[in-house]
Each structure stands twice: as C-alpha cells, then as structure tokens.
Design a protein around this motif. Structure first.
Motif, PDB file in Angstrom:
ATOM      1  N   GLN A  85       0.784  -1.180  -0.489  1.00  0.00           N
ATOM      2  CA  GLN A  85       0.008  -0.374  -0.136  1.00  0.00           C
ATOM      3  C   GLN A  85       0.321   1.027  -0.584  1.00  0.00           C
ATOM      4  N   GLY A 115      -3.663   3.309  -2.994  1.00  0.00           N
ATOM      5  CA  GLY A 115      -3.593   2.782  -3.512  1.00  0.00           C
ATOM      6  C   GLY A 115      -3.116   0.979  -3.295  1.00  0.00           C
ATOM      7  N   GLN A 116      -3.735  -0.067  -3.205  1.00  0.00           N
ATOM      8  CA  GLN A 116      -2.704  -0.686  -3.110  1.00  0.00           C
ATOM      9  C   GLN A 116      -3.074  -2.647  -3.925  1.00  0.00           C
ATOM     10  N   ASN A 117      -2.403  -3.264  -3.249  1.00  0.00           N
ATOM     11  CA  ASN A 117      -2.050  -4.652  -4.061  1.00  0.00           C
ATOM     12  C   ASN A 117      -1.921  -5.812  -3.012  1.00  0.00           C
ATOM     13  N   PHE A 155       2.018  -2.476  -8.254  1.00  0.00           N
ATOM     14  CA  PHE A 155       1.107  -1.668  -8.181  1.00  0.00           C
ATOM     15  C   PHE A 155       0.062  -2.586  -9.593  1.00  0.00           C
ATOM     16  N   GLU A 162      -2.146  -0.469 -10.719  1.00  0.00           N
ATOM     17  CA  GLU A 162      -1.914   0.983 -11.132  1.00  0.00           C
ATOM     18  C   GLU A 162      -0.746   2.015 -11.254  1.00  0.00           C
ATOM     19  N   ILE A 166       0.789   4.868  -9.232  1.00  0.00           N
ATOM     20  CA  ILE A 166       0.374   5.839  -8.032  1.00  0.00           C
ATOM     21  C   ILE A 166       1.220   6.879  -7.967  1.00  0.00           C
TER      22      ILE A 166
END
Length: 203
Positions: free
Chosen positions: A102, A113-115, A132, A134, A136
């Motif tokens: 994150q 954003g996070q993944n 990520f 996308e 950030i």
C-alpha cells in the motif's frame, strides 16, 4: 468511430471475433453500452524510463513477520509515479511469499493504492519486485507511507539506511527522496533497518 481510419486496422485484422468487433463499435456508439471483456477505464500513460532507489547500504538476516505491516514514511521533491516496491526474500532458500502493498497519504491516513500480490524468491539477498496494478501519483513535499504486510518465513533485511537519496535520471532530472520512520506499529522497519528497501517509479 465507424469512419475513423483506426477502425480499418484492428477491426479487420482478425485479432477480434466478429462478435467482439460489433460489441466494441456498439460500446462507442450507443447507450446503455454493452458489457465488454476489457478494461474500459482510461489507461495511465507512463512517460520516461523506469527508475528505482534502494535505501540500504548493507543486507543482513533475519527479519520476521507476525502480521504487522512494515512501514516507512517518505517525501519527494518532484512529482513521480510509483509502480511498485522491491522486497527482501527468504534466508532459507527458494520460497513463495504473500504480500499486501500500500501507499498511504500520511496526514490524511488515506490509502492511495494497494495490491494483494505475492512473489517468489531464490534465497539470495537480492530484492524482488512487487507491483501495483496501476501507477500511484506522488506529489512534491507531501508525506506518504509505504506499507508491506508480508506473510512468509524469516527474510533478509537492510541496514545502514540512508535518510536522503538523490536519483539522477539520464536526462539530468534529480529526484530527492527523504525517509522518516513511521510511528506506531511498523514491525521494526525504520530509516536505519528493515524491509521495503526499494521504491520503483517513473519520473
């Protein structure tokens, strides 16, 4: 769109089925739009070359995980787009890790954003990329927190951390990162030691 010169290229190339071509044309010409099997949000266009910085000068072992996020705060002096982190892997040989990454805007405590992802490591003290979905966008002189919640065995970790790193691109553009320890529960990661050694970005 029907009369666009672009329509004669992909539409007649055989890449898409007739049904997909019809759905695509309908997507651009009618409302409500039919569902399409691709991402219909505008894609972020990244300019420039991928860059990375590593905030540690030495690698040691061992670093453990108990469900707490490793966190480090940082600021930059110019706008960049962060696309991922480099993380340390296992001291026990080839291993798979699960990880949530994150980026949080520190003052607002807002996740930008996070993944939920994973990575495979080979037992070496190298860093391993976790990306990520996308890019950030990071703005100048705003405090952000990089977070990684790692599930897996004990890993390598970095020491002799740098508080300030200046990255110079081939075009001469200088990006200055300043690092600060994140207060609270951070699994021990600080400016001097820990996880999240590498930030991968575009300028």
């Amino acid at each position: 769109f029907f009369f666009s010169p672009h329509a004669t290229g992909p539409a007649q190339s055989g890449i898409m089925s007739d049904r997909e071509v019809v759905n695509l044309f309908l997507h651009f010409t009618v409302n409500p739009k039919p569902r399409v099997e691709y991402i219909d949000r505008p894609r972020c266009c990244l300019r420039g070359k991928e860059c990375s910085i590593n905030r540690f000068q030495q690698v040691e072992s061992r670093w453990g995980y108990s469900g707490t996020s490793d966190r480090i705060r940082f600021t930059v002096n110019r706008r960049i787009s962060i696309v991922g982190f480099g993380l340390y892997g296992s001291i026990h040989g080839p291993t798979d890790y699960q990880v949530n990454i994150q980026i949080i805007e520190s003052d607002k405590n807002q996740a930008l954003g996070q993944n939920d992802s994973g990575f495979s490591c080979d037992g070496s003290p190298n860093t391993f990329r976790v990306m990520f979905k996308e890019p950030i966008e990071i703005m100048p002189n705003v405090s952000y927190t990089a977070c990684a919640t790692v599930k897996g065995p004990d890993s390598h970790y970095g020491t002799k951390g740098l508080k300030k790193i200046i990255h110079e691109s081939p075009t001469g553009a200088k990006t200055c990162f300043l690092f600060f320890s994140s207060p609270g529960n951070n699994n021990g990661t600080s400016v001097e030691d820990g996880q999240i050694p590498e930030i991968i970005f575009h300028t």
